[in-house]
Design a protein around this motif. Sequence first.
Motif, PDB file in Angstrom:
ATOM      1  N   ASP A 168       4.493  35.749   7.410  1.00 23.39           N
ATOM      2  CA  ASP A 168       4.262  36.148   8.786  1.00 23.39           C
ATOM      3  C   ASP A 168       4.995  35.144   9.665  1.00 23.39           C
ATOM      4  N   ILE A 169       4.509  34.880  10.860  1.00 22.76           N
ATOM      5  CA  ILE A 169       5.184  33.894  11.703  1.00 22.76           C
ATOM      6  C   ILE A 169       4.147  32.952  12.299  1.00 22.76           C
ATOM      7  N   SER A 170       4.594  31.772  12.644  1.00 26.36           N
ATOM      8  CA  SER A 170       3.716  30.806  13.301  1.00 26.36           C
ATOM      9  C   SER A 170       3.731  31.066  14.807  1.00 26.36           C
ATOM     10  N   LEU A 171       2.772  30.482  15.494  1.00 28.63           N
ATOM     11  CA  LEU A 171       2.741  30.610  16.948  1.00 28.63           C
ATOM     12  C   LEU A 171       3.986  29.989  17.564  1.00 28.63           C
ATOM     13  N   ASP A 172       4.429  28.856  17.042  1.00 28.48           N
ATOM     14  CA  ASP A 172       5.644  28.219  17.565  1.00 28.48           C
ATOM     15  C   ASP A 172       6.856  29.126  17.391  1.00 28.48           C
ATOM     16  N   GLU A 173       6.933  29.798  16.240  1.00 29.37           N
ATOM     17  CA  GLU A 173       8.054  30.720  16.009  1.00 29.37           C
ATOM     18  C   GLU A 173       8.013  31.886  16.980  1.00 29.37           C
ATOM     19  N   LEU A 174       6.813  32.406  17.237  1.00 24.16           N
ATOM     20  CA  LEU A 174       6.688  33.503  18.191  1.00 24.16           C
ATOM     21  C   LEU A 174       7.094  33.064  19.588  1.00 24.16           C
ATOM     22  N   ILE A 175       6.645  31.892  20.003  1.00 26.81           N
ATOM     23  CA  ILE A 175       7.011  31.379  21.319  1.00 26.81           C
ATOM     24  C   ILE A 175       8.517  31.218  21.430  1.00 26.81           C
ATOM     25  N   ASN A 176       9.152  30.728  20.378  1.00 27.68           N
ATOM     26  CA  ASN A 176      10.608  30.584  20.398  1.00 27.68           C
ATOM     27  C   ASN A 176      11.295  31.935  20.542  1.00 27.68           C
ATOM     28  N   LEU A 177      10.724  32.969  19.906  1.00 24.81           N
ATOM     29  CA  LEU A 177      11.310  34.305  20.032  1.00 24.81           C
ATOM     30  C   LEU A 177      11.196  34.827  21.453  1.00 24.81           C
ATOM     31  N   THR A 178      10.109  34.495  22.138  1.00 22.91           N
ATOM     32  CA  THR A 178       9.988  34.930  23.536  1.00 22.91           C
ATOM     33  C   THR A 178      11.045  34.257  24.404  1.00 22.91           C
ATOM     34  N   ARG A 179      11.404  33.040  24.051  1.00 22.59           N
ATOM     35  CA  ARG A 179      12.406  32.314  24.836  1.00 22.59           C
ATOM     36  C   ARG A 179      13.815  32.845  24.592  1.00 22.59           C
ATOM     37  N   THR A 180      14.033  33.483  23.439  1.00 23.74           N
ATOM     38  CA  THR A 180      15.354  34.047  23.132  1.00 23.74           C
ATOM     39  C   THR A 180      15.427  35.529  23.459  1.00 23.74           C
ATOM     40  N   ASP A 181      14.436  36.037  24.189  1.00 19.99           N
ATOM     41  CA  ASP A 181      14.407  37.437  24.625  1.00 19.99           C
ATOM     42  C   ASP A 181      14.380  38.425  23.466  1.00 19.99           C
ATOM     43  N   ARG A 182      13.738  38.049  22.368  1.00 11.21           N
ATOM     44  CA  ARG A 182      13.647  38.953  21.229  1.00 11.21           C
ATOM     45  C   ARG A 182      12.925  40.256  21.605  1.00 11.21           C
ATOM     46  N   PHE A 183      12.009  40.193  22.558  1.00 10.76           N
ATOM     47  CA  PHE A 183      11.221  41.365  22.921  1.00 10.76           C
ATOM     48  C   PHE A 183      11.831  42.161  24.071  1.00 10.76           C
ATOM     49  N   ALA A 184      12.917  41.669  24.642  1.00 14.55           N
ATOM     50  CA  ALA A 184      13.575  42.380  25.727  1.00 14.55           C
ATOM     51  C   ALA A 184      14.514  43.444  25.172  1.00 14.55           C
ATOM     52  N   PRO A 185      14.703  44.563  25.889  1.00 12.89           N
ATOM     53  CA  PRO A 185      14.041  44.914  27.153  1.00 12.89           C
ATOM     54  C   PRO A 185      12.848  45.857  26.969  1.00 12.89           C
ATOM     55  N   HIS A 186      12.344  46.014  25.748  1.00 10.52           N
ATOM     56  CA  HIS A 186      11.409  47.101  25.477  1.00 10.52           C
ATOM     57  C   HIS A 186       9.958  46.672  25.255  1.00 10.52           C
ATOM     58  N   GLY A 187       9.677  45.370  25.155  1.00  6.90           N
ATOM     59  CA  GLY A 187       8.315  44.954  24.888  1.00  6.90           C
ATOM     60  C   GLY A 187       7.901  45.240  23.457  1.00  6.90           C
ATOM     61  N   ALA A 188       6.588  45.345  23.204  1.00  9.25           N
ATOM     62  CA  ALA A 188       6.099  45.566  21.844  1.00  9.25           C
ATOM     63  C   ALA A 188       4.644  46.015  21.888  1.00  9.25           C
ATOM     64  N   PHE A 189       4.194  46.608  20.778  1.00  6.92           N
ATOM     65  CA  PHE A 189       2.791  46.956  20.613  1.00  6.92           C
ATOM     66  C   PHE A 189       2.015  45.753  20.092  1.00  6.92           C
ATOM     67  N   ALA A 190       0.761  45.646  20.514  1.00  9.59           N
ATOM     68  CA  ALA A 190      -0.146  44.619  20.000  1.00  9.59           C
ATOM     69  C   ALA A 190      -1.469  45.285  19.651  1.00  9.59           C
ATOM     70  N   LEU A 191      -2.031  44.880  18.514  1.00 11.45           N
ATOM     71  CA  LEU A 191      -3.348  45.357  18.094  1.00 11.45           C
ATOM     72  C   LEU A 191      -4.384  44.331  18.530  1.00 11.45           C
ATOM     73  N   TYR A 192      -5.351  44.790  19.344  1.00 11.41           N
ATOM     74  CA  TYR A 192      -6.409  43.900  19.809  1.00 11.41           C
ATOM     75  C   TYR A 192      -7.605  43.965  18.862  1.00 11.41           C
ATOM     76  N   ASP A 193      -8.451  42.943  18.984  1.00 12.27           N
ATOM     77  CA  ASP A 193      -9.580  42.824  18.062  1.00 12.27           C
ATOM     78  C   ASP A 193     -10.619  43.925  18.222  1.00 12.27           C
ATOM     79  N   ASP A 194     -10.610  44.638  19.342  1.00  9.74           N
ATOM     80  CA  ASP A 194     -11.552  45.747  19.508  1.00  9.74           C
ATOM     81  C   ASP A 194     -10.991  47.075  19.012  1.00  9.74           C
ATOM     82  N   GLY A 195      -9.803  47.038  18.389  1.00 12.27           N
ATOM     83  CA  GLY A 195      -9.201  48.235  17.826  1.00 12.27           C
ATOM     84  C   GLY A 195      -8.196  48.920  18.717  1.00 12.27           C
ATOM     85  N   ARG A 196      -8.083  48.496  19.960  1.00 14.90           N
ATOM     86  CA  ARG A 196      -7.113  49.113  20.863  1.00 14.90           C
ATOM     87  C   ARG A 196      -5.693  48.653  20.539  1.00 14.90           C
TER      88      ARG A 196
END
Length: 217
Positions: A168-196
């Motif tokens: 999987d990935i570490s939190l630091d790796e995820l933060i680095n991906l946000t800084r390199t615009d990995r999620f641009a321009p479309h964003g992403a889905f996230a699964l929340y703990d309540d099932g949403r």
Amino acid sequence: MVIITILAALLVPQVQQAGSNPRRQYFKNQMKAIGLALHEYQNEHGCLPPAVVRDEQGNPLHSWRAILLPYLKTKRPFEQYQLDYRFDEPWSSPHNQRVADKNPKLFRGDWKISKNNSPTEERRNSKLVAVIDNSSYWPENQTRQIGKNRIVLIEVPELPGLWNEPTDISLDELINLTRTDRFAPHGAFALYDDGRVRWLTTGVFNPGYMDHLLQAP
């Protein structure tokens, strides 16, 4: 409250766009079923599955994705998959690798994106991952219980590896991906703990927001 208000404003404009693509809706349905499976696992075991199961030497054997397979077999859209994964063999065994090869879309998203003012399309893929960190739902060598209003799993675009690979990935790796615009321009889905399952716009993918949203209660 300020963070919640800002997030709500960011999420609303993208909801229709996120669900308008059939491939995206299919992946979203997968994530909903995975969320239900996580709750069923916790009801049975008292906690979330470990991010990785290791042998006595510390070598990775199975990921949380493999552990959830018995809880997914009867759920849509997983009924169509061939989930005869063997837990008495490591993830990289010939049999388990064949199972992964037969089901390449498991825990993965794959869709086409239309470029602005262009008739051409590009294909994009993503992988559903746990964010490994002592502050998240997936600390190293520990398990946690599901709480409320935090992200438990998130899709990350263009990550290599099939679902059976216990990485999987570490939190630091995820933060680095946000800084390199990995999620641009479309964003992403996230699964929340309540099932949403929520569509997060690119504005959410910055170190401050992600650190808050991934912090287990």
